[in-house]
Design a protein around this motif. Structure first.
Motif, short mmCIF file in Angstrom:
data_model
loop_
_atom_site.label_atom_id
_atom_site.label_comp_id
_atom_site.label_asym_id
_atom_site.label_seq_id
_atom_site.Cartn_x
_atom_site.Cartn_y
_atom_site.Cartn_z
N VAL A 109 -7.72 -1.54 5.14
CA VAL A 109 -8.94 -0.95 5.70
C VAL A 109 -9.89 -2.05 6.14
O VAL A 109 -10.41 -2.02 7.26
CB VAL A 109 -9.61 0.01 4.69
CG1 VAL A 109 -10.99 0.43 5.18
CG2 VAL A 109 -8.74 1.23 4.43
N ARG A 110 -10.11 -3.04 5.29
CA ARG A 110 -11.01 -4.14 5.66
C ARG A 110 -10.49 -4.88 6.88
O ARG A 110 -11.27 -5.29 7.74
CB ARG A 110 -11.17 -5.11 4.49
CG ARG A 110 -12.13 -4.63 3.43
CD ARG A 110 -12.48 -5.73 2.44
NE ARG A 110 -11.32 -6.31 1.78
CZ ARG A 110 -10.74 -5.81 0.69
NH1 ARG A 110 -11.19 -4.71 0.14
NH2 ARG A 110 -9.71 -6.41 0.16
N GLN B 271 -13.41 6.99 9.78
CA GLN B 271 -13.11 7.41 8.41
C GLN B 271 -11.89 8.34 8.41
O GLN B 271 -11.01 8.21 7.56
CB GLN B 271 -14.31 8.12 7.81
CG GLN B 271 -14.11 8.51 6.37
CD GLN B 271 -15.38 9.08 5.75
OE1 GLN B 271 -16.44 9.09 6.36
NE2 GLN B 271 -15.27 9.55 4.53
N PHE C 141 -4.24 -1.19 0.06
CA PHE C 141 -4.77 -0.25 1.04
C PHE C 141 -6.19 -0.64 1.44
O PHE C 141 -6.54 -0.63 2.62
CB PHE C 141 -4.75 1.19 0.51
CG PHE C 141 -5.34 2.17 1.47
CD1 PHE C 141 -4.62 2.56 2.59
CD2 PHE C 141 -6.61 2.67 1.29
CE1 PHE C 141 -5.16 3.44 3.51
CE2 PHE C 141 -7.16 3.55 2.20
CZ PHE C 141 -6.44 3.95 3.32
N GLU C 142 -7.01 -1.01 0.47
CA GLU C 142 -8.38 -1.45 0.76
C GLU C 142 -8.38 -2.69 1.66
O GLU C 142 -9.21 -2.82 2.55
CB GLU C 142 -9.15 -1.72 -0.52
CG GLU C 142 -9.49 -0.45 -1.28
CD GLU C 142 -10.11 -0.71 -2.65
OE1 GLU C 142 -10.45 -1.88 -2.96
OE2 GLU C 142 -10.23 0.25 -3.42
N ARG D 208 -3.68 0.46 -4.42
CA ARG D 208 -4.97 0.75 -3.77
C ARG D 208 -5.64 -0.52 -3.25
O ARG D 208 -6.33 -0.49 -2.24
CB ARG D 208 -5.90 1.48 -4.72
CG ARG D 208 -5.51 2.91 -4.90
CD ARG D 208 -6.52 3.65 -5.73
NE ARG D 208 -6.03 4.97 -5.98
CZ ARG D 208 -6.75 6.05 -5.78
NH1 ARG D 208 -7.98 5.95 -5.38
NH2 ARG D 208 -6.24 7.22 -6.04
N GLY D 209 -5.46 -1.61 -3.94
CA GLY D 209 -6.04 -2.87 -3.49
C GLY D 209 -5.47 -3.29 -2.14
O GLY D 209 -6.20 -3.77 -1.27
N GLN E 229 -11.02 -2.17 9.94
CA GLN E 229 -12.18 -1.30 10.07
C GLN E 229 -13.03 -1.59 11.31
O GLN E 229 -13.48 -0.68 11.98
CB GLN E 229 -13.03 -1.28 8.81
CG GLN E 229 -13.72 -2.57 8.48
CD GLN E 229 -14.39 -2.49 7.11
OE1 GLN E 229 -14.34 -1.49 6.42
NE2 GLN E 229 -15.04 -3.58 6.73
N ALA F 199 0.84 -1.20 0.00
CA ALA F 199 0.00 0.00 0.00
C ALA F 199 0.87 1.25 0.00
O ALA F 199 0.55 2.24 -0.67
CB ALA F 199 -0.93 0.00 1.20
N TYR G 4 -4.01 6.82 4.81
CA TYR G 4 -3.70 6.92 3.38
C TYR G 4 -2.69 8.04 3.12
O TYR G 4 -1.73 7.86 2.37
CB TYR G 4 -4.99 7.17 2.59
CG TYR G 4 -4.79 7.16 1.11
CD1 TYR G 4 -4.65 5.95 0.42
CD2 TYR G 4 -4.72 8.34 0.39
CE1 TYR G 4 -4.46 5.93 -0.96
CE2 TYR G 4 -4.53 8.33 -0.99
CZ TYR G 4 -4.40 7.13 -1.65
OH TYR G 4 -4.21 7.11 -3.00
#
Length: 185
Positions: free
Chosen positions: A39-40, A65, A35-36, A32-33, A43, A27, A72
């Motif tokens: 987050v998952r 958020q 980073f996502e 971006r994948g 979260q 990341a 990020y």
């Protein structure tokens, strides 16, 4: 596609599951994948920490958020030679502290009324007692007991020694015992 674990983590056959450190490095490189996926992975724990800190689901969502936006923006500052989790929780703790300083404080009566509608009297008392703690005591308490971080990770996240974290947890528990004993029957 298979589901593994109590929370139903999705695992795609043929795709190796990356560890947190690998995701953070990837990341950091702009993926971006990855980073996502970070987050998952965090979260629920970040929202839980934010909710325990603020006691308002909407505010907690905003804070969570903001933690991920700040993650990020600051991934370039992450040193991939060091563990990711302590760095991440330190960032999350700093964002939470700044967020609480910026937001206007709702009245205690409103908090008590809202909490009383949703929880038992014992839960309300504990929540109010925890929310009354100073940030220096509340944050280690939430990171250790709510986010389930071991003492060494709490210490690294807050930039403290393990003995300082133990001391703060001891003081927080003593204050909570006193506050809850005063409210007892």
């Amino acid at each position: 596609m298979e589901q593994h674990g109590a929370l139903g983590t999705l695992v795609f056959p043929g795709v190796p599951a990356l560890g947190t450190e690998d995701l953070a490095r990837t990341a950091r490189g702009g993926d971006r994948g990855a980073f996502e996926a970070l987050v998952r992975r965090y979260q629920r724990r970040v929202f839980g920490l934010a909710y325990q800190h603020l006691r308002d689901p909407d505010e907690a969502q905003d804070l969570a958020q903001e933690v991920f936006v700040r993650l990020y923006r600051n991934l370039g500052r992450y040193d991939p030679e060091r563990p990711f989790e302590p760095w991440f929780w330190r960032l999350a703790g700093n964002v939470a502290a700044n967020y609480c300083r910026r937001r206007r404080a709702p009245s205690l009566e409103l908090k008590e009324d809202a909490a009383a509608r949703q929880a038992s009297p014992d839960e309300v008392s504990l929540e109010l007692a925890v929310s009354s703690l100073d940030d220096g005591l509340r944050l280690p308490l939430l990171l250790h007991y709510h986010a389930d971080l071991p003492l060494d990770e709490v210490a690294a996240s807050l930039g403290l020694s393990v003995s300082a974290v133990k001391s703060r947890l001891h003081r927080a528990r003593a204050i909570l015992r006193t506050l809850l004993a005063e409210e007892g029957p």
